[in-house]
Design an enzyme around this catalytic site. Structure first.
Site, PDB file in Angstrom:
ATOM      1  CG  HIS A  70       0.528   3.417   4.322  1.00 42.98           C
ATOM      2  ND1 HIS A  70      -0.202   2.713   5.253  1.00 42.98           N
ATOM      3  CD2 HIS A  70       1.424   4.141   5.028  1.00 42.98           C
ATOM      4  CE1 HIS A  70       0.240   2.975   6.467  1.00 42.98           C
ATOM      5  NE2 HIS A  70       1.229   3.870   6.356  1.00 42.98           N
ATOM      6  CG  HIS A 109      -2.606   6.300   6.336  1.00 42.73           C
ATOM      7  ND1 HIS A 109      -1.678   6.275   5.330  1.00 42.73           N
ATOM      8  CD2 HIS A 109      -1.944   6.661   7.449  1.00 42.73           C
ATOM      9  CE1 HIS A 109      -0.502   6.603   5.818  1.00 42.73           C
ATOM     10  NE2 HIS A 109      -0.627   6.850   7.102  1.00 42.73           N
ATOM     11  CB  CYS A 116      11.644  10.647  17.400  1.00 41.31           C
ATOM     12  SG  CYS A 116      11.332  10.029  15.727  1.00 41.31           S
ATOM     13  CB  CYS A 155       7.518  10.624  16.821  1.00 39.07           C
ATOM     14  SG  CYS A 155       7.889   8.911  16.572  1.00 39.07           S
ATOM     15  CB  CYS A 193      12.478   6.795  17.258  1.00 41.38           C
ATOM     16  SG  CYS A 193      10.738   6.588  16.922  1.00 41.38           S
ATOM     17  CG  HIS A 244       9.768   6.832  12.780  1.00 42.78           C
ATOM     18  ND1 HIS A 244       9.083   7.457  13.790  1.00 42.78           N
ATOM     19  CD2 HIS A 244       9.010   6.944  11.674  1.00 42.78           C
ATOM     20  CE1 HIS A 244       7.949   7.948  13.305  1.00 42.78           C
ATOM     21  NE2 HIS A 244       7.875   7.642  12.030  1.00 42.78           N
ATOM     22  CE  LYS A 271       3.996   2.368  12.314  1.00 42.53           C
ATOM     23  NZ  LYS A 271       4.091   3.368  13.351  1.00 42.53           N
ATOM     24  CE  LYS A 286       2.509   8.840   6.212  1.00 44.83           C
ATOM     25  NZ  LYS A 286       1.413   9.767   6.478  1.00 44.83           N
TER      26      LYS A 286
HETATM   27  N1  MSP Z   1      -1.013  13.200  12.275  1.00 42.74           N
HETATM   28  C1  MSP Z   1      -0.990  12.188  13.266  1.00 42.74           C
HETATM   29  C2  MSP Z   1      -2.347  12.009  13.921  1.00 42.74           C
HETATM   30  C3  MSP Z   1      -2.886  13.241  14.574  1.00 42.74           C
HETATM   31  S1  MSP Z   1      -4.482  12.974  15.208  1.00 42.74           S
HETATM   32  C4  MSP Z   1      -4.813  14.347  16.077  1.00 42.74           C
HETATM   33  C5  MSP Z   1      -0.570  10.872  12.635  1.00 42.74           C
HETATM   34  N2  MSP Z   1      -0.779  10.755  11.324  1.00 42.74           N
HETATM   35  S2  MSP Z   1      -0.383   9.474  10.437  1.00 42.74           S
HETATM   36  O1  MSP Z   1      -0.583   9.892   9.074  1.00 42.74           O
HETATM   37  O2  MSP Z   1       0.896   8.977  10.775  1.00 42.74           O
HETATM   38  O3  MSP Z   1      -1.507   8.409  10.731  1.00 42.74           O
HETATM   39  C6  MSP Z   1      -1.402   7.534  11.807  1.00 42.74           C
HETATM   40  C7  MSP Z   1      -2.622   6.641  11.836  1.00 42.74           C
HETATM   41  O4  MSP Z   1      -2.766   5.943  10.588  1.00 42.74           O
HETATM   42  C8  MSP Z   1      -2.562   5.542  12.864  1.00 42.74           C
HETATM   43  O5  MSP Z   1      -2.926   5.960  14.142  1.00 42.74           O
HETATM   44  C9  MSP Z   1      -3.567   4.575  12.298  1.00 42.74           C
HETATM   45  O6  MSP Z   1      -4.855   5.071  12.535  1.00 42.74           O
HETATM   46  C10 MSP Z   1      -3.281   4.647  10.820  1.00 42.74           C
HETATM   47  N3  MSP Z   1      -2.259   3.684  10.428  1.00 42.74           N
HETATM   48  C11 MSP Z   1      -1.055   3.982   9.873  1.00 42.74           C
HETATM   49  N4  MSP Z   1      -0.427   2.836   9.588  1.00 42.74           N
HETATM   50  C12 MSP Z   1      -1.191   1.787   9.943  1.00 42.74           C
HETATM   51  C13 MSP Z   1      -1.053   0.387   9.869  1.00 42.74           C
HETATM   52  N5  MSP Z   1       0.013  -0.162   9.354  1.00 42.74           N
HETATM   53  N6  MSP Z   1      -2.077  -0.361  10.336  1.00 42.74           N
HETATM   54  C14 MSP Z   1      -3.208   0.168  10.868  1.00 42.74           C
HETATM   55  N7  MSP Z   1      -3.350   1.483  10.971  1.00 42.74           N
HETATM   56  C15 MSP Z   1      -2.366   2.311  10.533  1.00 42.74           C
HETATM   57  O7  MSP Z   1      -0.129   9.991  13.351  1.00 42.74           O
END
Ligand code: MSP
Length: 530
Positions: free
Chosen positions: A18, A21, A126, A129, A144, A147, A295, A298
Site C-alpha cells: 500500500h 510502504h 500479538c 506483530c 495490541c 492492530h 493508520k 493490511k
Molecule cells: N517485515 C517487517 C519489517 C522487517 S525489517 C527487518 C514489517 N513489514 S511491513 O510490511 O509491515 O512494513 C512496515 C513498514 O512499512 C513501516 O516501518 C514503514 O516503513 C512502512 N509503512 C507501512 N505503513 C505506513 C504508513 N501508513 N505510513 C508510513 N510508512 C508506512 O514491519
C-alpha cells in the site's frame, strides 16, 4: 567520501503493498540518488520478509503452500518498485538460500558465544506483530497497540536473548550518539522505552513451522524478527563477499517507519553487540501516513493502492517529490488533493514556468540557440551567489534525510531566479535593441534552471530529465556530479528544444477513490533501463 548503505524495511508478503510502504521506499530512493549525485559509492537495499505465522496463515487461507504463496506475492513488490523507477541495487527475499545460511550462521554464533540459552518465555503475544507486549503497552481490553486486536497469553520453551543485560549499553549509545537514532522525537521515545526497562527476548519459536530452523535444535525456528533484521548483513555479503561487507558495514542507514523502531534501534544493535558485530551507523524512523486519521494497514484493509494513486503522480512529476516535500519524517494525512495543490504551486508555477517563459524568447530572438553569457552586471551577482550556495545547502539537508528543508533551499534558489528574470527583464532589453544583454539574462536564467535540474534529479528524476532535454545539453544528466556544479556549465550556442509547457497545471484535483487511469507516458530510456 564514505560509502553509503541505505535500507528499507523488508516488507511482509502477507499481502500486496500500500501507499505507506511506497512512502519509505521512495524516501530511501531519494537519498540513494542524492548520495550517488554527491559522488558516494551507494548500496540501496529493499526486499521482502517471507517467514512467520501470518504468512503461513495467509497461504493456508489461499489453499497453497507458504512457498507458493511467497513466490506469488514477492514479484508483485518487485514489479511495483520497478514501476516507480526505484533505483535499488539488490532485492532480498528471506527465503533465499543466502539468507537462510546467514541467519543460521549468526544464530549459531550467538549460541556458541553463550549469548542465547533455553528457557521458558511467557507473555502477551500479538500474532499480527509477531511480538510480545508488556501489560502497560496494551490498549484497553488487552488489545495490541498497533492492530487493536486481542493479544494472547503465550508460554513457550524456547531460546532467550538476555536483552536486559544490554540495557545500560544501548541507553548510553542512544544518549551519546545523537546521530545514531533520528529524528529527535523518535530518539526520545526510545530513550524513555529503554529507561523503563528492557525485558529478555524469546528469539526462537517452537510453534512456528514456516521459519528458518534453529541449526542446533531443528524443532524450533528462529524468531522471524531476529531473522528478518539479519537481511541487512546478508545482502552486503557478510558470508560470501567480505570486501563488500567491510565497505558497507557499519555504514548502514536503516530507514524505517516508527512502528518498528524498537526492533531496529534497540534489539538489533544489542544483538549485534552480543555477537561481536558493530551496530549500523544510523536508524532513521519516520512518521506514519494516515488515511482519514487512521493508520493504514493490511490487516485492517483501509490501505490505498500505490499503483493506482502514486504512479499517476510519478508520471506527472515524481512521487519522490510528493513524499519529500511534505514535512518528511513527521506523521501526516495522505491527501491527493494536497499533493495536486503543491504540484501546481511549486512545480507548475516556480519551476516549469521559468522554463516556459524563457525558451520561447530564445527561440524567437536567438534562433533557438543558447545565447552567450556576457560579463556580469546588475542583479546577475545575486543570482550567481545563490547558485554557488545552493548545492552545499541542499546537500547538508537532503544528505541527512531532511528532504523538506533541502527542497526549500532549492525552491529558494528558484525564487531568486524567478525574481531575477522579472527584474532583469530581457524583454525590455530586446525592446531597446540590446540583444547581447537580453541574451545574457536568458543565459543566466537557463543556467539557473540547469543547476536546479541537476539538484532535483534525485527527487524529480523524470521531470529533471525533461528540463535537461529541453535545454539541449549533450552530456547525460545521469553523469552530473554535485562537485562539478559550477556557474557557467551551460554551453552557449547549443540548440534548445521547443515543446509544450512543462508541468501544465492540474486543474481537477483527483481525490482518493477517483480511479481515472494515469496518462500513459513512456519512461525515458535512462529510467527504463534501471
Ligand atoms: N517485515 C517487517 C519489517 C522487517 S525489517 C527487518 C514489517 N513489514 S511491513 O510490511 O509491515 O512494513 C512496515 C513498514 O512499512 C513501516 O516501518 C514503514 O516503513 C512502512 N509503512 C507501512 N505503513 C505506513 C504508513 N501508513 N505510513 C508510513 N510508512 C508506512 O514491519
Amino acid at each position: 567520501m564514505e560509502p553509503f548503505y541505505v535500507t528499507t524495511p523488508i516488507y511482509y508478503v502477507n499481502d500486496v503493498p500500500h501507499i505507506g510502504h511506497a512512502y519509505t521506499t521512495l524516501a530511501a530512493d531519494t537519498i540513494a540518488r542524492w548520495k550517488r549525485l554527491a559522488g558516494a559509492e551507494v548500496f540501496f537495499l529493499t526486499g521482502t520478509d517471507e517467514h512467520g505465522v501470518n504468512i503461513e496463515r495467509k497461504a493456508r487461507e489461499a489453499g497453497v503452500s507458504p512457498q507458493e504463496w511467497v513466490d506469488r506475492i514477492a514479484p508483485q513488490w518487485q514489479a511495483l518498485w520497478k514501476r516507480l523507477g526505484i533505483s535499488n541495487d539488490d532485492f532480498i527475499r528471506t527465503t533465499e538460500p543466502r539468507h537462510i545460511r546467514l541467519a543460521q550462521h549468526l544464530f549459531q554464533r550467538a549460541y556458541d558465544r553463550g549469548v542465547i540459552s533455553k528457557g521458558t518465555y511467557e507473555g502477551w503475544y500479538c500474532p499480527s506483530c509477531e511480538a510480545f507486549y508488556t501489560e502497560d503497552e496494551l490498549l484497553e481490553g488487552q488489545t495490541c497497540p498497533i492492530h487493536k486486536r486481542p493479544v494472547e497469553w503465550t508460554a513457550e520453551e524456547n531460546y532467550l536473548f538476555p536483552l536486559s543485560r544490554y540495557q545500560e549499553w544501548i541507553l548510553r549509545k542512544i544518549e551519546r550518539e545523537p546521530e545514531f537514532l533520528q529524528p529527535e522525537t523518535q530518539r526520545n521515545e526510545m530513550l524513555s522505552l529503554v529507561r523503563g526497562g528492557l525485558r529478555d527476548l524469546a528469539v526462537s519459536r517452537r510453534s512456528v513451522k514456516w521459519g528458518i530452523p534453529v541449526p542446533f535444535d531443528p524443532a524450533q525456528s528462529i524468531y522471524v524478527w531476529i531473522e528478518a533484521l539479519m537481511n541487512y548483513v546478508t545482502a552486503i555479503g557478510y558470508l560470501d563477499d567480505p570486501d563488500r561487507y567491510r565497505r558497507f558495514w557499519p555504514a548502514a542507514h536503516h530507514l524505517i517507519g516508527r512502528d518498528i523502531n524498537r526492533f531496529h534501534s534497540v534489539i538489533w544493535p544489542c544483538f549485534l553487540e552480543a555477537i561481536g558485530l558493530p551496530s549500523p551507523k544510523q536508524v532513521w524512523a519516520h512518521g506514519f501516513w494516515t488515511v482519514e486519521g487512521e493508520k493504514m494497514s493490511k490487516t485492517r484493509g483501509n490501505f490505498i493502492d500505490p499503483i493506482q494513486e502514486i504512479t499517476r503522480l510519478a508520471d506527472a512529476s515524481g512521487a519522490e517529490w510528493g513524499v519529500a516535500a511534505d514535512a518528511f519524517g513527521q506523521d501526516g494525512d495522505y491527501s491527493h488533493a494536497a499533493l495536486i495543490h503543491r504540484f501546481n504551486a511549486d512545480l507548475a508555477n516556480d519551476f516549469g514556468n521559468l522554463l516556459n517563459r524563457t525558451l520561447p524568447l530564445v527561440e524567437r530572438h536567438f534562433g533557438g540557440r543558447i545565447p552567450a553569457s556576457g560579463a556580469p552586471e546588475g542583479p546577475d551577482g545575486a543570482l550567481r551567489r545563490a547558485a554557488a550556495d545552493v548545492p552545499g545547502a541542499a546537500d547538508r539537508c537532503i544528505g541527512t534525510f531532511d528532504f523538506t528543508r533541502g527542497l526549500a533551499e532549492i525552491w529558494r534558489f528558484l525564487g531568486v531566479a524567478n525574481k531575477y528574470i522579472d527584474e532583469a527583464a530581457p524583454w525590455s532589453a530586446l525592446k531597446r535593441g540590446d540583444a547581447p544583454r537580453a541574451g545574457a539574462i536568458l543565459y543566466n536564467t537557463l543556467e539557473a534552471l540547469r543547476i536546479a535540474a541537476i539538484l532535483l534529479t534525485p527527487v524529480l528524476p523524470i521531470a529533471s530529465l525533461r528540463v535537461w532535454e529541453r535545454l539541449g545539453i549533450p552530456t547525460p544528466l545521469a553523469s552530473q556530479r554535485l562537485a562539478d556544479v559550477r556557474w557557467g556549465g551551460l554551453p552557449a550556442g547549443i540548440r534548445t528544444r521547443p515543446g509544450p509547457p512543462l508541468f501544465p497545471r492540474i486543474e481537477r484535483p483527483n481525490v482518493v477513490g477517483d480511479r481515472a487511469p494515469a496518462a500513459a507516458r513512456p519512461r525515458p530510456p535512462e529510467e527504463a533501463s534501471r
